[in-house]
Design an enzyme around this catalytic site. Structure first.
Site, PDB file in Angstrom:
ATOM      1  N   HIS A 465       0.815  -1.162   0.018  1.00 48.27           N
ATOM      2  CA  HIS A 465       0.186   0.050   0.029  1.00 48.27           C
ATOM      3  C   HIS A 465       0.746   1.504   0.011  1.00 48.27           C
ATOM      4  O   HIS A 465       0.556   2.322  -0.610  1.00 48.27           O
ATOM      5  CB  HIS A 465      -1.026   0.161   1.194  1.00 48.27           C
ATOM      6  CG  HIS A 465      -1.977  -1.039   0.917  1.00 48.27           C
ATOM      7  ND1 HIS A 465      -2.753  -1.524   2.289  1.00 48.27           N
ATOM      8  CD2 HIS A 465      -2.575  -1.554  -0.031  1.00 48.27           C
ATOM      9  CE1 HIS A 465      -3.581  -2.609   1.769  1.00 48.27           C
ATOM     10  NE2 HIS A 465      -3.801  -2.457   0.596  1.00 48.27           N
ATOM     11  N   GLU A 712     -30.865  16.572  -2.920  1.00 48.95           N
ATOM     12  CA  GLU A 712     -30.417  15.190  -2.823  1.00 48.95           C
ATOM     13  C   GLU A 712     -31.538  14.134  -2.608  1.00 48.95           C
ATOM     14  O   GLU A 712     -31.238  13.057  -2.484  1.00 48.95           O
ATOM     15  CB  GLU A 712     -29.521  15.130  -1.259  1.00 48.95           C
ATOM     16  CG  GLU A 712     -28.115  15.904  -1.318  1.00 48.95           C
ATOM     17  CD  GLU A 712     -27.609  15.999  -0.135  1.00 48.95           C
ATOM     18  OE1 GLU A 712     -26.739  15.479   0.118  1.00 48.95           O
ATOM     19  OE2 GLU A 712     -28.088  16.771   0.763  1.00 48.95           O
TER      20      GLU A 712
END
Length: 850
Positions: A465, A712
């Site tokens: 990572h 929304e």
């Protein structure tokens, strides 16, 4: 009642079918059993009651452990346990229900043995359920006298009733990110789910348990389920497992192609810089391409000596629980921040870390160490190191990388338990090539590329990572350079070539000049691309679309501007609350908003007020639990109910406007500061919010700033014309609008592929919003996911959207797409999209258009 007195164990007194009237009555009844058996003085009862006044003795899963104060241990004549089984349960503390009251009278370290057994017992929910209902005291006695976990408690050696055989086809095996998805699905099911590979068995709800199977591509596994709706549970987990295969194969293919391109480039004349004078060279593995020239800085090992400071188990458990909750909030914030800065794939690193700290194997091990008498910080650190060591020993490089993730997240929890154990890294004032044994993903994500111009690690691999994040940040990096890296001297001049995986030490002047020329040529090429990114998003027939970036803090602004942002179309202020353990003060918020305005230098800034609820919960705000938080008190609903949260934020914003917005500043989409309210559903909400805003603005003496609302929910889109009378602009949140329009929880992994914001129903709601806004001359922006998709951005412009805001990484491609088309073409495309029957039909238009 059953009474036992083995010579080597405490006296055990058990009463089944008890029915005390409450908590105090239960303690008195248990104490009387101990008094009658000669285990305690009668006065010890008062000590047990005093203990309840200063500490909650609820251990978990219906088990409580009342006991006396430490200073009153002399009242214990003989170690003993008095157990009341209360089938109907009684309220104990803050809604907790107790079914097994295990009163402890302990001499020496008897209590440690008891608590170890109880800690193991509370992990076996099936057995606990039996103990709550059994009429045979021997069942309870057997459970409390076992020193080892029952063979079946950690998972049977055979398969469960419903089973599915599968051959692992993930090219890199079962690593953290797909395993985290398995865990999510398993935890949503009522049935028990296990995964078996040969003789090894893992609980599908435990991430570490799954990773410890060490599954590689080609391994045979059996996934089985048993319990409530076991067939449905098996179908769900199998759909998840097999559904991830295509994505895992595609990711592996992309990685292989990238490695091939890097290898090809490294062998060519431009990508691989070759020194002429043969300086001392450290060979490693290239992890992130590019060249860095500068002094090296060796990062000293950050080993932390964790003191072992025992404390009462109840307070230790509370501290561990609080630390885990706070770290979970941090990781959610870090994942969301990383997704907006670096992309969704990189954000998955921290979402998987969130599953690591929720793993019951890890938490159980820490609890067992605590009940053995160790301090909470020591126990947690030891548990992390033990399990990380097991992952490292599996011989799988991918899982060895996950051991680094576990240590990273473990360090975060440790800092929450004891802030003095927080580790930090001191960097020199000049740009440097950073040398480290290894670097945690969260540390890498937080690197400033202007200070760390190159990175070299002794450990790690190109798929770690840390390497992935270095590539995303554009920091040249090499990994697996060996322990010799750590012996290098600070300030040594070096050239790091992330393409060939070489670190050249003390190069000659000629080599430095050559490397500098190569680097400058690369930069010139990048600057040419940057100049194109800075061009406006103007269609071929002259229509301009404003382009902004979604950011969380002032530090992200320079990168966004460099990528071509013309301002900030969405500042998510909830991250001021999510990234810390307490509520930011008005002054804290004012400092952030002021810094944001200063960083933008007069460019537009749209600040969304606190949007908490739904998928964003903040522990320190102590919001009530809701069964369906997406349909509950979130966004504007929360603000209107919590003026203690809304008003300090508005005061901070208007103070910033007073200090940073000049008289006569533009309004509309070019305003230096605009305030936006989340999740509006009705006109009365807007009127109430405007009233509060105007009162606070007048009190502070700030200039007027545009007040907008988020669209929304379908209700807001449908009545956009009515809402537009009372606000200055709209910003459409397409992620939530899609969720509510299609009735799909966007966190539901099974339905997530169907939650496509390019669904015609969503596009029609967007068109309706734009039409309603146009009737009153209001501008409309979009700050949701499809604004960052080039095709989606073109559709939005065609539907009538004036401003698009997105992750900075998406800016160049979106601007290029808009510059390549005419507004007339985009309007025609949007009209065709609204006529389609499903999202697939809409997306097919992208291929047809190209």
């Amino acid at each position: 009642m059953l009474a036992r007195t083995p010579s080597h164990r405490p006296r055990l007194l058990i009463r089944t079918g008890a029915n005390p009237s409450g908590k105090e009555a239960a303690i008195r009844e248990a104490a009387q059993l101990l008094v009658a058996a000669g285990c305690i003085d009668p006065a010890y009862l008062d000590s047990m009651l005093r203990r309840e006044e200063v500490a909650n003795t609820f251990l978990g899963h219906g088990v409580v452990i009342p006991h006396g104060m430490v200073d009153d241990r002399h009242m214990v004549r003989e170690s003993g346990l008095a157990v009341l089984q209360i089938p109907e349960g009684i309220l104990w503390h803050d809604g907790q229900v107790a079914h097994l009251v295990v009163a402890i009278a302990a001499q020496s370290d008897t209590h440690i043995t008891v608590l170890r057994r109880l800690t193991r017992l509370i992990q076996d929910e099936a057995r606990l359920d039996l103990l709550r209902r059994t009429q045979d005291a021997d069942d309870i006695a057997a459970a409390l006298e076992e020193d080892a976990a029952r063979p079946g408690a950690s998972g049977p050696a055979t398969d469960l009733r419903q089973r599915f055989d599968w051959t692992v086809d993930y090219p890199t095996g079962l690593h953290a990110r797909p395993a985290a998805r398995w865990v999510e699905v398993a935890r949503e099911c009522q049935a028990r789910i296990q995964v078996r590979a040969g003789a090894q068995v893992a609980d599908a709800r435990n991430l570490i348990s799954l990773l410890q199977l060490g599954l590689r591509c080609g391994d045979e596994v059996t996934i089985s389920a048993e319990g409530d709706d076991e067939a449905g549970a098996l179908a769900r987990i199998c759909a998840c497992v097999t559904g991830l295969s295509a994505g895992e194969k595609a990711a592996a293919q992309r990685s292989a192609e990238a490695a091939a391109r890097a290898a090809e480039a490294a062998s060519g004349p431009v990508a691989g810089w070759n020194p002429a004078d043969k300086p001392r060279t450290v060979a490693a593995i290239g992890a992130s391409p590019g060249i860095a020239i500068g002094p090296i800085h060796v990062l000293a090992s950050a080993e932390i000596a964790v003191p072992d400071e025992p404390e009462p188990l109840t307070s230790a458990g509370d501290r561990l629980h609080a630390a885990l909750a706070a770290t979970g909030d941090q990781l959610k914030a870090l994942a969301d921040d990383t997704e907006r800065r670096l992309g969704k794939g990189d954000a998955g690193i921290f979402r998987a870390q969130g599953e690591l700290i929720a793993d019951t194997d890890l938490i159980t091990l820490a609890c067992q160490l605590m009940v053995e008498g160790h301090g909470v910080a020591f126990a947690w650190n030891a548990a992390v190191e033990r399990l990380a060591g097991q992952l490292s020993a599996l011989g799988n490089p991918v899982l060895a990388g996950r051991a680094a993730d576990l240590r990273d997240v473990g360090r975060r929890v440790l800092a929450q338990i004891d802030p003095s154990l927080k580790s930090g890294h001191d960097l020199p004032d000049v740009p440097c090539i950073l040398i480290a044994s290894d670097l945690a993903p969260s540390d890498t994500a937080g690197l400033d590329p202007s200070r760390v111009i190159g990175l070299a690690t002794a450990q790690g691999g190109p798929s770690s990572h840390t390497a992935i994040l270095a590539r995303t940040l554009g920091i040249p990096a090499i990994v697996a350079g060996g322990a010799g890296l750590m012996a290098l001297g600070n300030h040594t001049t070096a050239v790091l070539d992330g393409g060939t995986g070489r670190l050249y030490l003390d190069p000659s002047e000629a080599d430095l000049a050559s490397a500098s020329a190569w680097r400058d040529a690369q930069r010139a090429r990048a600057e040419e691309e940057a100049r194109e990114r800075a061009l406006p998003a103007r269609t071929t027939d002259g229509h301009a679309v404003a382009i902004g970036a979604n950011v969380n803090n002032p530090e992200q602004v320079p990168f966004a501007l460099d990528q071509g942002a013309e301002g900030v179309g969405l500042m998510r202020t909830e991250f001021l609350f999510l990234e810390r353990g307490d509520t930011p003060s008005e002054d804290d918020q004012y400092a952030t908003y002021s810094a944001m305005l200063s960083a933008l230098g007069g460019r537009p800034l749209i600040v969304r007020t606190l949007d908490i609820g739904g998928d964003k919960q903040v522990a320190h705000l102590r919001l009530p639990h809701e069964e369906n938080p997406f349909l509950g008190v979130r966004g504007a609903r929360l603000l209107l109910r919590r003026p203690d949260l809304m008003e300090p934020q508005l005061r901070a914003l208007y103070r910033a406007a007073k200090d940073h917005v000049p008289a006569g500043a533009p309004t509309g989409k070019d305003a230096p500061l605009s305030i936006m309210m989340p999740m509006i559903t009705s006109v009365p909400e807007v009127l109430r919010l405007r009233e509060v805003c105007e009162r606070i603005r007048a009190e502070i003496g700030a200039p007027p700033v545009p007040l907008g609302i988020m669209i929304e929910v379908p209700a807001a889109a449908i009545q956009a014309d009515a809402l537009a009378r009372h606000c200055d602009f709209f910003s459409i949140g397409t992620n939530d609008l899609t969720q509510y329009a299609l009735a799909i929880d966007r966190q539901n992994t099974e339905l997530a592929p169907e939650a496509d914001s390019l669904h015609p129903a969503v596009l029609r709601l967007i068109r309706m919003t734009c039409e309603g806004a146009a009737r009153h001359g209001r501008f409309v922006g979009v700050c949701g996911g499809i604004a960052g998709e080039p095709f989606g951005a073109g559709l939005l412009a065609g539907l009538g959207v004036h401003e698009l805001s997105m992750t900075p990484r998406d800016l160049p491609a979106v601007k290029a797409r808009l510059r390549a088309a005419s507004l007339a073409e985009l309007r025609a495309l949007a009209e065709r999209a609204c006529e389609q029957e499903d999202a697939a039909g809409v997306r097919a238009l992208d291929g047809a258009a190209s």
